[in-house]
Enzyme design. Sequence first.
Site, PDB file in Angstrom:
ATOM      1  N   GLY A 156      71.089  72.217  30.157  1.00  0.00           N
ATOM      2  CA  GLY A 156      71.573  71.837  31.478  1.00  0.00           C
ATOM      3  C   GLY A 156      70.879  70.611  32.022  1.00  0.00           C
ATOM      4  O   GLY A 156      71.407  69.944  32.926  1.00  0.00           O
ATOM      5  N   ASP A 157      69.705  70.301  31.498  1.00  0.00           N
ATOM      6  CA  ASP A 157      68.990  69.060  31.822  1.00  0.00           C
ATOM      7  C   ASP A 157      69.188  68.009  30.739  1.00  0.00           C
ATOM      8  O   ASP A 157      69.473  66.842  31.020  1.00  0.00           O
ATOM      9  CB  ASP A 157      67.487  69.332  31.970  1.00  0.00           C
TER      10      ASP A 157
END
Length: 398
Positions: free
Chosen positions: A177-178
Amino acid sequence: MTGPLNGVRVVDLTAALAGPYCTMILADLGADVIKVEPPGGEVTRRVGPYPLQDAGQQRPLGGYFQSVNRGKRSIVLDLKSPSGHAELIELVRTADVLVENFGPGVVDRLNIAYDSLREANPRLVYASLSGFGAAWAGKSPYIDWPAMDITVQAMAGALSITGTEDGKPVKIGPGVGDIFPGTMLAVGILAALHETARTGRGQQIDVAMFDAMLSLCERIVYQHSYTGAVPKPIGNTHPILTPFDVLETKDGWIAIAATTQLRWEALCRIMQRPELIDDPRFRNETCRVEHRGEIRTILDAWAGDLTRAEMSEKLGGKVPYGPVNDIRDIFDDPHAWARDMLVEIDNPGSSQKAIIAGQPIKFSRTPSTVATRAPLLDEHAEAIRHEVEQRELQETRR
């Protein structure tokens, strides 16, 4: 620096993982990445793990900070102060790219939004990364929400299809997600630099973590559009391909994906089960998906009598196959070292070398590299200020 971005200067205002991962890619590709840190340093400087500290030495750099800030230079600027803001403006005049991942509204409060900085440098590529994007690119109802890896995985659909068949969601292990949004931002920066080289004009780039993760989950979009289905977690299998699974052997786990007709036939011969090739239940890809459970039973019985080494001997190079490696296995794997995907770097304050993940993008003529360790706080301030002064003198003489 030898990489293809040699000569490109990046002002890095990012923190945590998503933004620093983006600028780490640019540094590995040869860019001069100047990490602008607040007094006290970026937050991940205070996050471990830490190696053993040599007697009488400073505390070494933590693994988190070393991993995604290697190859960068550090300068401390208090952007809330008039002097720090003025120094940033002068630094921006010398830059090709600025990258930021501040929370909602922060760049406006600090007076460092794109509209302000492009006055100082019209060629500036201004790259922003946030949870739900900037209003100019499409105003999200969540624009003011903070975001983290797990929350974006949840909202963009990744958790809805990751997990066991009982339906309990499981977070994807790496911080995708990053990391994936950061990678997408790096792609956008490279495209913008190419365009700026032609036009002489900079522009703003906006990547929302939600958007990047939804693009990563592309399969569920077309599945729902085409069929109306709502895909759910299905363990390690694939909804439209089989065999595509993880199997338990005598001494561990292996993954296999013999999904095409030729690979299925090769697998049947390797298992010494050639009769399965003409079995009407398994005669084509569609039939095999319909009889997924029966195939799994056959594979489980076969794999359970073999070790991982025996499976590697039978399957390696013949069908898509791989052992389920933990990091100890990877450290022992010659591939990782041969491809410079495990890299040793120095760690001031400790005689223990740091080992971090390398750069997977390889170039034949302008090699990418993990050039140096991560910087100490404010380590390069004097050199950076001198370079800015020299640039200003050159501009004055012109």
